[in-house]
Motif scaffolding. Sequence first.
Motif, PDB file in Angstrom:
ATOM      1  N   GLY A   1      23.363  43.414  38.306  1.00  0.00           N
ATOM      2  CA  GLY A   1      24.266  44.447  37.808  1.00  0.00           C
ATOM      3  C   GLY A   1      23.759  45.007  36.492  1.00  0.00           C
ATOM      4  O   GLY A   1      23.108  44.293  35.718  1.00  0.00           O
ATOM      5  N   ASP A   2      24.049  46.254  36.248  1.00  0.00           N
ATOM      6  CA  ASP A   2      23.606  46.932  35.038  1.00  0.00           C
ATOM      7  C   ASP A   2      24.756  46.958  34.038  1.00  0.00           C
ATOM      8  O   ASP A   2      25.742  47.681  34.229  1.00  0.00           O
ATOM      9  N   ALA A   3      24.643  46.158  32.983  1.00  0.00           N
ATOM     10  CA  ALA A   3      25.713  46.073  32.001  1.00  0.00           C
ATOM     11  C   ALA A   3      25.994  47.418  31.343  1.00  0.00           C
ATOM     12  O   ALA A   3      27.125  47.675  30.911  1.00  0.00           O
ATOM     13  N   GLY A   4      25.007  48.267  31.285  1.00  0.00           N
ATOM     14  CA  GLY A   4      25.202  49.560  30.650  1.00  0.00           C
ATOM     15  C   GLY A   4      25.919  50.566  31.523  1.00  0.00           C
ATOM     16  O   GLY A   4      26.257  51.663  31.067  1.00  0.00           O
ATOM     17  N   ALA A   5      26.140  50.204  32.791  1.00  0.00           N
ATOM     18  CA  ALA A   5      26.761  51.145  33.721  1.00  0.00           C
ATOM     19  C   ALA A   5      28.282  51.011  33.771  1.00  0.00           C
ATOM     20  O   ALA A   5      28.930  51.613  34.632  1.00  0.00           O
ATOM     21  N   VAL A   6      28.860  50.209  32.865  1.00  0.00           N
ATOM     22  CA  VAL A   6      30.319  50.064  32.846  1.00  0.00           C
ATOM     23  C   VAL A   6      30.951  51.395  32.456  1.00  0.00           C
ATOM     24  O   VAL A   6      30.580  52.005  31.447  1.00  0.00           O
ATOM     25  N   SER A   7      31.899  51.857  33.245  1.00  0.00           N
ATOM     26  CA  SER A   7      32.551  53.131  32.953  1.00  0.00           C
ATOM     27  C   SER A   7      33.578  52.963  31.838  1.00  0.00           C
ATOM     28  O   SER A   7      33.963  51.854  31.487  1.00  0.00           O
ATOM     29  N   ASP A   8      34.039  54.074  31.300  1.00  0.00           N
ATOM     30  CA  ASP A   8      35.031  54.036  30.231  1.00  0.00           C
ATOM     31  C   ASP A   8      36.449  53.788  30.748  1.00  0.00           C
ATOM     32  O   ASP A   8      37.384  53.693  29.952  1.00  0.00           O
TER      33      ASP A   8
ATOM     34  N   ARG B   1      26.910  38.401  60.964  1.00  0.00           N
ATOM     35  CA  ARG B   1      26.841  38.095  59.529  1.00  0.00           C
ATOM     36  C   ARG B   1      27.778  38.998  58.731  1.00  0.00           C
ATOM     37  O   ARG B   1      27.708  39.063  57.508  1.00  0.00           O
ATOM     38  N   ASN B   2      28.649  39.678  59.426  1.00  0.00           N
ATOM     39  CA  ASN B   2      29.585  40.602  58.766  1.00  0.00           C
ATOM     40  C   ASN B   2      30.812  39.820  58.295  1.00  0.00           C
ATOM     41  O   ASN B   2      31.867  39.829  58.924  1.00  0.00           O
ATOM     42  N   LEU B   3      30.658  39.113  57.191  1.00  0.00           N
ATOM     43  CA  LEU B   3      31.701  38.256  56.658  1.00  0.00           C
ATOM     44  C   LEU B   3      32.105  38.740  55.279  1.00  0.00           C
ATOM     45  O   LEU B   3      31.286  39.289  54.533  1.00  0.00           O
ATOM     46  N   ASP B   4      33.358  38.517  54.916  1.00  0.00           N
ATOM     47  CA  ASP B   4      33.787  38.827  53.549  1.00  0.00           C
ATOM     48  C   ASP B   4      35.056  38.064  53.226  1.00  0.00           C
ATOM     49  O   ASP B   4      35.867  37.784  54.115  1.00  0.00           O
ATOM     50  N   CYS B   5      35.190  37.690  51.956  1.00  0.00           N
ATOM     51  CA  CYS B   5      36.387  36.995  51.497  1.00  0.00           C
ATOM     52  C   CYS B   5      37.034  37.733  50.335  1.00  0.00           C
ATOM     53  O   CYS B   5      37.979  37.236  49.734  1.00  0.00           O
ATOM     54  N   ARG B   6      36.519  38.918  50.022  1.00  0.00           N
ATOM     55  CA  ARG B   6      37.019  39.662  48.856  1.00  0.00           C
ATOM     56  C   ARG B   6      37.946  40.775  49.324  1.00  0.00           C
ATOM     57  O   ARG B   6      37.580  41.950  49.322  1.00  0.00           O
ATOM     58  N   THR B   7      39.143  40.396  49.708  1.00  0.00           N
ATOM     59  CA  THR B   7      40.098  41.399  50.191  1.00  0.00           C
ATOM     60  C   THR B   7      40.496  42.375  49.091  1.00  0.00           C
ATOM     61  O   THR B   7      40.964  43.481  49.375  1.00  0.00           O
ATOM     62  N   ASP B   8      40.310  41.971  47.829  1.00  0.00           N
ATOM     63  CA  ASP B   8      40.632  42.867  46.717  1.00  0.00           C
ATOM     64  C   ASP B   8      39.443  43.727  46.304  1.00  0.00           C
ATOM     65  O   ASP B   8      39.559  44.565  45.407  1.00  0.00           O
ATOM     66  N   GLY B   9      38.283  43.510  46.931  1.00  0.00           N
ATOM     67  CA  GLY B   9      37.102  44.302  46.606  1.00  0.00           C
ATOM     68  C   GLY B   9      36.393  43.879  45.340  1.00  0.00           C
ATOM     69  O   GLY B   9      35.555  44.632  44.813  1.00  0.00           O
ATOM     70  N   ALA B  10      36.669  42.682  44.825  1.00  0.00           N
ATOM     71  CA  ALA B  10      36.037  42.221  43.593  1.00  0.00           C
ATOM     72  C   ALA B  10      34.537  42.049  43.783  1.00  0.00           C
ATOM     73  O   ALA B  10      34.083  41.487  44.784  1.00  0.00           O
ATOM     74  N   ALA B  11      33.764  42.535  42.822  1.00  0.00           N
ATOM     75  CA  ALA B  11      32.293  42.480  42.896  1.00  0.00           C
ATOM     76  C   ALA B  11      31.812  41.141  42.348  1.00  0.00           C
ATOM     77  O   ALA B  11      31.271  41.057  41.238  1.00  0.00           O
ATOM     78  N   LEU B  12      31.991  40.094  43.103  1.00  0.00           N
ATOM     79  CA  LEU B  12      31.599  38.753  42.681  1.00  0.00           C
ATOM     80  C   LEU B  12      30.184  38.445  43.136  1.00  0.00           C
ATOM     81  O   LEU B  12      29.764  38.846  44.222  1.00  0.00           O
TER      82      LEU B  12
ATOM     83  N   PRO C   1      35.125  50.169  41.021  1.00  0.00           N
ATOM     84  CA  PRO C   1      33.797  50.624  41.474  1.00  0.00           C
ATOM     85  C   PRO C   1      32.634  50.084  40.651  1.00  0.00           C
ATOM     86  O   PRO C   1      31.551  49.854  41.193  1.00  0.00           O
ATOM     87  N   ASP C   2      32.828  49.868  39.359  1.00  0.00           N
ATOM     88  CA  ASP C   2      31.748  49.346  38.519  1.00  0.00           C
ATOM     89  C   ASP C   2      31.902  47.842  38.291  1.00  0.00           C
ATOM     90  O   ASP C   2      31.465  47.313  37.254  1.00  0.00           O
ATOM     91  N   GLY C   3      32.507  47.135  39.251  1.00  0.00           N
ATOM     92  CA  GLY C   3      32.768  45.711  39.093  1.00  0.00           C
ATOM     93  C   GLY C   3      31.517  44.892  38.821  1.00  0.00           C
ATOM     94  O   GLY C   3      31.533  43.975  37.996  1.00  0.00           O
TER      95      GLY C   3
END
Length: 682
Positions: free
Chosen positions: A634-641, A333-344, A452-454
Amino acid sequence: MAKVTVDGIEVEVPNGVSVLQACEAAGKEIPRFCYHERLSVAGNCRMCLVEVEKAPKPIASCAYPVADGMKVFTDSEMVRKGRRGVMEFLLINHPLDCPICDQGGECDLQDQAVSYGLDHSRYLEEKRSVKDKYMGPLIKTIMTRCIQCTRCVRFATEVAGVPELGATNRGEGMEIGTYVEKALTTELSGNLIDICPVGALTSRPYAFVSRPWELRKTDSVDVLDATGTNIRVDARAGEVLRILPRTNDDVNEEWMADRGRFAFDGLKRRRLDRPWLRQDGRLRPATWAEAFGAIAARLKGLPGDRIGAVAGELADAEAILALKDLMAALGSRNLDCRTDGAALDATRRDFYTFNTGIAGIEEADALLIIGSDVRRESPVINARIRKRAAAGNFPIGLVGPQGLDLTYRHEWLGEGGATLRALAEGSHAFNEVLRSAKRPMLVLGRGALARPDGAAVLAAAWQVAARCNMLQADWHGFNVLHHFGGQVAALDLGFLPPQGGAAIAPQIQALWLLGAEVDPAAIPQGAFVIYQGHHGEQAAARADVILPGAAYTEKDATWVNTEGRVQRGRLAVHPPGEAREDWKILRAASEALGKRLPYDSLDAVRARLEAANPVFAGPEFVPHGCADQAGPAGDAGAVSDAAFVLPLANYWQADPVSRASATMAECAEVYLRSPQKQLAAE
C-alpha cells in the motif's frame, strides 16, 4: 516487604497493601460489601472489621495499611461482636423479600448474614422505604434493598467513565441514584448487576425468570464483539436465560459489554430452523436431502472460477476451514471474509491483530487512535484504556470524528486522511509525543480500512508505528481493532481471494454465504445463492437454498479475538429444529457433491485446523515484539483527505443476533431515537 502475623500465621506482603489483603494472603476470609478489588477503597460498610494488637477498637481492614510486625486477629470475640453489630445495622431497613428477590441464591448479604450475623434483631422500628430509580431498559432497581456500599457509584465513575450515579441526602435519608432520572449512558451497565452485593440492582430482562440452582452453566466465549470476553452461559430446558462474564485478567478482567450480555433473546427469534428451497420464485420448506440435491444439481459441472464463497463475521474457525476445503475441492479460489470491504493484509499476522495485547495496554505510555470509536467497538478494551489513562502520564491522540466521548481525556488531532498523512510523514506535533514515549501504541479501527483507500490507510498507520518507536524487539505497538469474534480466524486461515480477485465477481454463477450478510444488489443477476446461517436477513431472502446453522451458544467451536488469542466456546443448548453445526453441514454437503471432506469428527477438524495454521495449536496469546519492520502493501502517500466515518452507528443492533433481540431494540429506541428526559434547568 512487611511481615504480618494473621491468626498466628506469618505472611510477607508488599508495603502499602491493606490488612484485608494481608489476611487473604494468609488464607483467611474477610467479609466485605463495599470493598472490591478493581475499585477504589470506600471503607463505608465496616463489615471487614478485624482486631489489631494494641489497637483500642476494631479496624476496617480494607482501608488500613499493614505495618511490619503487625499482629491481626480475624476471629476474636471483639471481631465477632463487631461484625454482628454491623450486620444488624445493615439489616435495619432491608426488606424481608428474599423469596421473590432475583439475587436470591447468589446474594452476598444472604451468605454473610448466615455466616457472620445474629439470628435475631433488636430493632422494632418501622423500616424505611425508598423509591425505585429509573436507570434504563437493562437495570431493574429495588432501592429499598440498597445498603449504600457505593460500588455502583465507583464503578460508573472509575471504570465506565460516566459519573452519573451518586448519593443524595445524608444519614437515614441517603439514596443512591442518578442525579437526573435517565438511562445510564454506558455500554457496560450490566456490570453493575454483578458488583451489587444485594438485590438492589438486578437484570430487567431476567426479572422473575429463574433461580440460579435451576440453571445449567456452560463456559464459553462472547463473539458479538472482537474482545473475546470469557462468559458463562446459563440455560434451562434448552433456552439461554442469561449470560454472565467470567474472570480473565488477560482479556476482560471481570467485565462484559452490554450487547454480549443482553442480546441473548435474539438467539430464539427470527431463527432459521429448517432447510428452505426456492421453487417457482418462492422459498418453501425442504428436507436436507432436497436441499443438498438442489445444490449438487446446480454446482455439478460448474467450473471452479464460477463459484464463490463469503464467510460472515460470526463464523467459527471450524466452519470457515470446512468451507475453504470444500471450495478447494470444487476448484474455487474465490473466497472472502471481508463483508465490510476492509483492506486487510493477511500476508503477516501482525498486520491485522492487536499485537500489544489487551493486558499490554497497561504497559503503554502513549496512544494514538485512528478511525475508531473504541468505546462502542469494544467497550471492555475501552475500559482498559481508561484504566491506564486514570493512572496518569498517558497522552492520547485521536484521528477521527471530533467530539467523541471516549470516557477519558484525549487530544483531537484531525478527522481525516490529511492528519494521518502528516503523522506518517513525521511532521505532526503529536509525533514528538509518540517518539518520546518508551512504549507507545496505536489502535487502528477496522472501519478506517473499509474505504477505497483502505490499503493506503493501513500502510500509513504502519509507517506511523515504525517512525514513532512502536516496533521494538520486545514491544509491538501496532494494533488493529476488529468488530466481531469471527473475523480474525478467517484471516488466520487465509480465507481471501488471490491478489486482485474477488469472491463476488461478475462471472460468479454460484455463491455460498456462510452467515455473511452481503448486499443483494452486489450478487450477480441469476447467480445461485446458498445461505448457511442461524438468522435470516437480507442475504437469506435472496438465497435459493437456505441451510440452518447453529449460533455461537449452540456448538463447540474455536474463536480468535482481535489480539489473536485462540479460545474455545462450548455448546450450552442444542440448535433449534433441524439446524446443525456448520462444519457438519459442510461435511454432509461435500458428500452430496462428491467431494467428501477428510474428517468426520470435531477432533479431526481441529487437527486439520492446526495443520492449516499452527496458531490454533499454540498458547492463547504470547506478548511479542516486532522483528521485521517491513510494512504491508500500500502507498501511505495515497491516503485521501476524506474524514474517517465510524462503522457502528447503532451499537445496540450491530449483528444478526442483536438485530433480532427485543431487548436491544428497546435499547436502540431509548438511546438513539427518543431524547432523554431533561429538566428545564438543563
